[in-house]
Design a protein around this motif. Structure first.
Motif, PDB file in Angstrom:
ATOM      1  N   TYR A 100      17.658   7.994  -6.014  1.00  0.00           N
ATOM      2  CA  TYR A 100      17.145   6.661  -5.751  1.00  0.00           C
ATOM      3  C   TYR A 100      17.574   5.698  -6.843  1.00  0.00           C
TER       4      TYR A 100
ATOM      5  N   TRP B  16      12.980  -0.388  -5.116  1.00  0.00           N
ATOM      6  CA  TRP B  16      13.596   0.909  -4.851  1.00  0.00           C
ATOM      7  C   TRP B  16      14.532   0.824  -3.656  1.00  0.00           C
TER       8      TRP B  16
ATOM      9  N   TYR C 154       8.807   0.806 -12.049  1.00  0.00           N
ATOM     10  CA  TYR C 154       9.890   0.164 -11.313  1.00  0.00           C
ATOM     11  C   TYR C 154       9.353  -0.380  -9.998  1.00  0.00           C
TER      12      TYR C 154
ATOM     13  N   ALA D 140      16.657   2.154  -8.698  1.00  0.00           N
ATOM     14  CA  ALA D 140      15.433   1.385  -8.928  1.00  0.00           C
ATOM     15  C   ALA D 140      15.713   0.244  -9.884  1.00  0.00           C
TER      16      ALA D 140
END
Length: 123
Positions: free
Chosen positions: A95, A113, A110, A97
């Motif tokens: 991912y 995303w 974060y 972020a």
């Protein structure tokens, strides 16, 4: 709002390389830190690598240091993660972020995303 779109995942063999991309759009001027996290089955999401966007300082987890490298194209608002010498234990959903504050490794800090991209490394 900031939108993040990852690409570049796939199925590779141990020792191979992959490059992930993360394209940011929207209020990108508000981004101060970007990072990559990953989640393997049965595990918590873990920090992989991060970059302070204004200055370009990079940070890596011990598990990927020396094998993974961050780079960026500021004109395209795109972050790259070059992954070399991949291992089966690198298999995860990766991912991208981003957040508006200083660098941290905690995923909870974060705000933005991407949808994630699967990386599978076979032995």
């Amino acid at each position: 709002q900031v939108q993040l779109v990852e690409s570049g995942g796939g199925l590779v063999q141990a020792g191979d390389s992959l490059r992930l991309s993360c394209a940011a759009s929207g209020r990108t001027f508000s981004i101060y830190t970007m990072g990559w996290f990953r989640r393997s089955p049965g595990k918590e999401r873990e920090f992989v690598a991060g970059i302070s966007w204004p200055g370009g300082s990079t940070y890596y987890s011990d598990s990927v240091k020396g094998r993974f490298t961050l780079s960026r194209d500021s004109a395209k608002n795109t972050l790259y993660l070059q992954m070399n010498s991949l291992k089966p234990e690198d298999t995860a959903v990766y991912y991208c972020a981003a957040q508006n504050g200083g660098f941290v490794t905690s995923a909870t800090r974060y705000a933005y995303w991407g949808q994630g991209t699967q990386v599978t490394v076979s032995s």
